[in-house]
Design an enzyme around this catalytic site. Structure first.
Site, mmCIF file in Angstrom:
data_model
loop_
_atom_site.group_PDB
_atom_site.id
_atom_site.type_symbol
_atom_site.label_atom_id
_atom_site.label_comp_id
_atom_site.label_asym_id
_atom_site.label_seq_id
_atom_site.Cartn_x
_atom_site.Cartn_y
_atom_site.Cartn_z
ATOM 1 N N ASP A 1 40.438 34.995 39.014
ATOM 2 C CA ASP A 1 40.478 34.855 37.560
ATOM 3 C C ASP A 1 41.933 34.638 37.155
ATOM 4 O O ASP A 1 42.835 35.288 37.697
ATOM 5 C CB ASP A 1 39.990 36.142 36.881
ATOM 6 C CG ASP A 1 38.484 36.319 36.938
ATOM 7 O OD1 ASP A 1 37.801 35.465 37.531
ATOM 8 O OD2 ASP A 1 37.997 37.326 36.399
ATOM 9 N N SER B 1 50.161 38.590 39.246
ATOM 10 C CA SER B 1 51.014 37.700 40.006
ATOM 11 C C SER B 1 50.417 36.309 40.040
ATOM 12 O O SER B 1 49.745 35.891 39.106
ATOM 13 C CB SER B 1 51.259 38.242 41.420
ATOM 14 O OG SER B 1 52.391 37.607 41.990
ATOM 15 N N HIS C 1 39.644 35.689 46.449
ATOM 16 C CA HIS C 1 38.485 35.317 47.251
ATOM 17 C C HIS C 1 38.659 33.925 47.855
ATOM 18 O O HIS C 1 39.511 33.150 47.424
ATOM 19 C CB HIS C 1 37.216 35.367 46.387
ATOM 20 C CG HIS C 1 36.869 36.752 45.925
ATOM 21 N ND1 HIS C 1 35.724 37.418 46.323
ATOM 22 C CD2 HIS C 1 37.508 37.608 45.085
ATOM 23 C CE1 HIS C 1 35.675 38.613 45.746
ATOM 24 N NE2 HIS C 1 36.764 38.751 44.990
#
Length: 299
Positions: A94, A257, A151
């Site tokens: 995200d 980050s 992921h």
């Protein structure tokens, strides 16, 4: 972007502050288990950043033993459905697109008017070859409110991991516009995979107050924020090698980050219309890969 005086002062301050010392203190604070303090931090953070806990596997804020457990919380299995097309390159996190495009003359775009080299990003020796010239890159910024697990965009077999010591500048848009070679200067973890679309790299870039970067196969890699030379792990192709499926978790950050995704030439095309500033979500389609005779070797 045009930098204001306040922006320039913000960047100058980052050169002066003890980045590693502050990040190590934040690392410890994020793991404090004293109930009154950890409850205060978690509840105020969730309120300030308007965290939607209905998506979390554990929606009860008081159930988390410390702030880091809350910050790296798991989502419900159906919170981020994966694009069903097997040719889709999935978004690994995200966040928001910082830059996306083609790697030209060995350079990636950092911000308007600034670029940097793949060679420096991957911590390669001068002239050391890499498979990404003419390929595709996507840089995705994770804000404090985002889900902070990373992921897999594609099925992949782990070939190499490199921990590159470095600075811990902020990675927001202001710093990206004002600090040359930002992503090649900051501490980072370079993970290289062989996938059905050929070689792929996922680079997890550390930043100020990012007290930990870890992977599912190696656990916590940093902190400590120490050392001067990159540390490299090569993984053999055998029955025990690390294989991860598309959409499977590969690592996580403590605090916000940036993740940079690199793909080889001739194998991938980004979705039309994706542009800097666009919000993206884990599992959505970033592009598609084309199956060729060269793709998928090693699988």
């Amino acid at each position: 972007m045009s930098l204001t005086l306040a922006d320039r002062l913000f960047i100058a301050l980052q050169h002066l502050i003890p980045q590693r010392w502050l990040s190590e203190r934040m690392y410890r604070l994020a793991r404090v288990r004293w109930r009154p303090l950890k409850r205060f931090i978690i509840r105020h953070f969730a309120r300030i950043y308007r965290i939607d806990m209905s998506l979390a596997l554990e929606p009860d804020l008081d159930a988390y033993p410390h702030f880091n457990a809350f910050f790296t919380r798991a989502l419900k299995p159906d919170a981020r459905p994966l694009d069903p097309d097997p040719a889709a390159i999935l978004c690994p996190v995200d966040g928001a697109i910082s830059q996306i495009g083609v790697i030209e003359a060995g350079r990636l775009i950092q911000a308007k008017g600034r670029d940097y080299s793949v060679e420096s990003l991957l911590a390669l020796a001068p002239g050391e070859p890499h498979p990404f010239e003419g390929g595709r890159f996507a840089t995705i910024y994770l804000s404090p409110r985002d889900y902070h697990r990373i992921h897999m965009p594609l099925d992949g077999r782990l070939d190499q991991m490199v921990h590159v010591p470095g600075q811990l500048f902020s990675v927001n848009a202001v710093t990206a516009a004002g600090v040359p070679d930002l992503f090649a200067r900051n501490e980072r973890l370079v993970c290289r995979f062989e996938t059905e679309a050929g070689p792929m790299a996922l680079i997890l870039v550390g930043a100020i107050f990012v007290g930990g970067i870890e992977t599912v196969w190696a656990g916590e890699v940093t902190p400590p924020h120490s050392g001067l030379e990159p540390k490299r792990w090569d993984y053999e192709v055998d029955e025990q090698c690390v294989r991860l499926e598309r959409g499977e978790e590969m690592g996580r950050f403590n605090l916000g980050s940036t993740v940079i995704l690199l793909l080889p030439p001739g194998q991938a095309e980004w979705e039309s219309g994706l542009a800097p500033g666009d919000g993206v979500r884990l599992g959505q389609r970033l592009g598609i890969w084309r199956e060729t005779g060269a793709a998928g070797q090693g699988h």
